[in-house]
Motif scaffolding. Structure first.
Motif, PDB file in Angstrom:
ATOM      1  N   PRO A 110       7.331  -3.879  -6.691  1.00 50.41           N
ATOM      2  CA  PRO A 110       6.619  -2.625  -7.077  1.00 50.41           C
ATOM      3  C   PRO A 110       7.026  -1.484  -6.127  1.00 50.41           C
ATOM      4  N   ARG A 111       7.013  -0.246  -6.837  1.00 48.23           N
ATOM      5  CA  ARG A 111       7.556   0.849  -5.906  1.00 48.23           C
ATOM      6  C   ARG A 111       6.329   1.354  -5.083  1.00 48.23           C
ATOM      7  N   LYS A 129      -4.173  -4.423 -10.789  1.00 46.43           N
ATOM      8  CA  LYS A 129      -3.023  -3.955  -9.925  1.00 46.43           C
ATOM      9  C   LYS A 129      -2.804  -2.612 -10.160  1.00 46.43           C
ATOM     10  N   LEU A 130      -2.790  -2.073 -11.482  1.00 43.87           N
ATOM     11  CA  LEU A 130      -2.758  -0.680 -11.555  1.00 43.87           C
ATOM     12  C   LEU A 130      -3.792   0.096 -11.067  1.00 43.87           C
ATOM     13  N   TYR A 181       2.887  -4.118 -18.951  1.00 50.25           N
ATOM     14  CA  TYR A 181       1.736  -4.293 -18.244  1.00 50.25           C
ATOM     15  C   TYR A 181       0.396  -3.883 -19.092  1.00 50.25           C
ATOM     16  N   PHE A 225       5.979   2.945 -11.576  1.00 50.55           N
ATOM     17  CA  PHE A 225       5.575   2.289 -10.247  1.00 50.55           C
ATOM     18  C   PHE A 225       5.934   0.922 -10.529  1.00 50.55           C
ATOM     19  N   ARG A 226       6.374   0.215 -11.452  1.00 49.64           N
ATOM     20  CA  ARG A 226       6.684  -1.107 -11.667  1.00 49.64           C
ATOM     21  C   ARG A 226       5.688  -1.911 -11.225  1.00 49.64           C
ATOM     22  N   VAL A 227       4.462  -1.696 -11.869  1.00 52.53           N
ATOM     23  CA  VAL A 227       3.446  -2.479 -11.293  1.00 52.53           C
ATOM     24  C   VAL A 227       3.454  -3.843 -12.151  1.00 52.53           C
ATOM     25  N   ALA A 228       3.295  -4.810 -10.924  1.00 55.04           N
ATOM     26  CA  ALA A 228       3.519  -6.142 -11.393  1.00 55.04           C
ATOM     27  C   ALA A 228       2.537  -6.680 -12.460  1.00 55.04           C
ATOM     28  N   THR A 288      -3.231   0.309  -7.455  1.00 59.06           N
ATOM     29  CA  THR A 288      -2.114   1.211  -7.052  1.00 59.06           C
ATOM     30  C   THR A 288      -2.720   2.411  -7.063  1.00 59.06           C
ATOM     31  N   THR A 317       2.431   2.733 -14.998  1.00 60.57           N
ATOM     32  CA  THR A 317       2.981   1.486 -15.002  1.00 60.57           C
ATOM     33  C   THR A 317       4.359   1.111 -14.933  1.00 60.57           C
TER      34      THR A 317
END
Length: 187
Positions: free
Chosen positions: A8-9, A37-38, A83, A173-176, A41, A170
């Motif tokens: 994630p970024r 996770k979002l 995501y 930020f490259r949310v996993a 974040t 998502t």
């Protein structure tokens, strides 16, 4: 479609959370469930988290749960947000009365507009036109206005825009992916 192999970024915040963040999470998460996770974040900027939560359209509005989720799923699928699409499939699709086939038909790769009829077909077209042109044609507007009230149309367009924003977050930020959320490839 986007699955992010890279880290994630922006790393999600970890517990223990500040009191205001913990309260915000408690308002939106089922008891005993870790915050998504979002959300964790977004909590890196509490103002953003609070404003996004304040603007949420997940409460009972002028449209049905099914209509809401169909718009969200199609919007997230069109934006490539695996995501958010997966979270909504896992949390809401069954309660919204969407079959596995209908969930799969929200993906643009399915190219399956024939899966939809009536108001559902109009909602798919609404999302697609907004996604493609940031506008709605006069012909589609006439059909929408025959089916939905002005209040519903306002909510549907706002919902589509809100989930573009969530999809941007998502993806950017490259949310996993959440471990229990659906995947594009499984649809």
């Amino acid at each position: 479609m986007s699955t992010f192999p890279a880290a994630p970024r922006i790393a999600p915040v970890e517990a223990p959370y500040d009191a205001s963040i913990a309260e915000a999470f408690a308002r939106v998460m089922p008891p005993g469930r870790e915050p998504l996770k979002l959300f964790r974040t977004m909590a890196r900027n509490p103002r953003v988290l609070q404003r996004i939560f304040a603007g949420s359209l997940l409460d009972r509005g002028t449209i049905s749960l099914r209509e809401r989720e169909l718009v969200i799923l199609r919007t997230c699928a069109r934006c490539g947000s695996e995501y958010e699409w997966g979270v909504h499939v896992a949390f809401f699709a069954q309660r919204a009365g969407l079959s596995k086939e209908q969930v799969a038909a929200t993906l643009p790769a399915a190219n399956n507009r024939d899966a939809w009829t009536g108001g559902d077909a109009l909602l798919i077209q609404l999302v697609d036109q907004l996604h493609d042109s940031a506008c709605i044609s006069d012909a589609l507007w006439e059909q929408l206005a025959d089916t939905f009230t002005p209040e519903q149309l306002l909510e549907l367009v706002a919902l589509t825009g809100a989930y573009h924003t969530i999809s941007y977050m998502t993806n950017a930020f490259r949310v996993a992916l959440e471990p229990d959320a659906a995947r594009f490839s499984a649809a």
